[in-house]
Design a protein around this motif. Structure first.
Motif: not given
Length: 274
Positions: A207-219
């Motif tokens: 899969y190519f996971l678009n960074l806009r689809d998930f939180f790379l550093t969830p807060a």
């Protein structure tokens, strides 16, 4: 989960058992059902059901199919469409199931039919093989969830083996996410935010996971839950989950739930470690 989980590493398959390597041109890659899977009772049940369905459907045409490999190859049943499959049973089964599901949705196709496959590629350096497990029919939750039962037993009756299983999973995970410069040391905490799980799925499933689809550093817990829900959706859409998952359990660091998720990926891709 297999009872002999700690001994699941697949031994190399002897090419002479496949008997098809001599027909593979250089640069060609072909996926075949391993000979050992031909004795799978569920596979035989599926083949018989499909043969019966074809014969019932084509009864007025006086066409009788006895063998999926042989009788469909000559083009009489599916004409030129199947002729390009060169008696490839795996492709034939996938195609027939798709046709059957389209024209007769109520046909009782047995779920959870899977086979071991071997992909043989003739490269400039010689023959290269790769084994995997492939589902032919839909994955559905069984009344007796073997995966859940096995992990319940592992946690309740064999806690002394728990660390060994963790190490197997950690080695598997790091082999793949290590390519991204990541290192996982703690299953319980490092999968809670869903980031490692998403990246692992992306590496394995392509899969190519678009960074806009998930939180790379969830807060926040909400962002972590979003990531885990996305991972569960990807696994479900890919046919890798045959049981329900509460994403909140993973966010809370529930070890058993996390390991069940990892096993779904491990059981499919373990053969690629060799």
């Amino acid at each position: 989960m297999d009872p002999d989980f700690l001994n699941v590493f697949t031994l190399p398959v002897a090419l002479d058992q496949v008997g098809a390597e001599n027909n593979i041109a250089q640069g060609e890659k072909r996926k075949l059902i391993k000979p050992t899977s031909h004795n799978n009772p569920k596979l035989e049940e599926l083949k018989l059901l499909l043969i019966d369905w074809i014969n019932t459907t084509l009864k007025q045409e006086h066409i009788v199919v006895k063998s999926l490999e042989e009788d469909l190859f000559d083009g009489l049943v599916l004409h030129h469409l199947l002729a390009i499959l060169t008696k490839d049973l795996l492709s034939t089964l996938h195609l027939l199931i798709a046709i059957a599901k389209h024209f007769q949705p109520n046909l009782a196709i047995p779920p959870n039919v899977r086979v071991e496959t071997i992909t043989i590629e003739n490269t400039s350096r010689g023959l290269k093989t790769e084994t995997a497990v492939e589902y032919i029919t839909d994955i559905k939750e069984n009344l007796e969830d073997q995966s859940n039962d096995a992990f319940d037993e592992l946690f309740s009756r064999a806690p002394d083996k728990l660390d060994a299983v963790k190490q197997v999973f950690l080695q598997f995970v790091n082999q793949h996410v290590g390519k991204l410069g990541l290192n996982v040391k703690d299953i319980e905490s490092q999968f809670a935010d869903g980031v490692i799980l998403l990246l692992l799925i992306g590496q394995l499933e392509g899969y190519f996971l678009n960074l806009r689809d998930f939180f790379l550093t969830p807060a926040s817990t909400t962002e972590m839950l979003h990531n885990v829900n996305l991972a569960v959706d990807l696994l479900t859409d890919g046919g890798l989950l045959n049981f329900s998952v509460n994403s909140e359990d993973i966010v809370k660091g529930d070890m058993k739930t996390t390991m069940r998720i990892l096993y779904c990926l491990y059981s499919k891709y373990k053969a690629k470690e060799t």
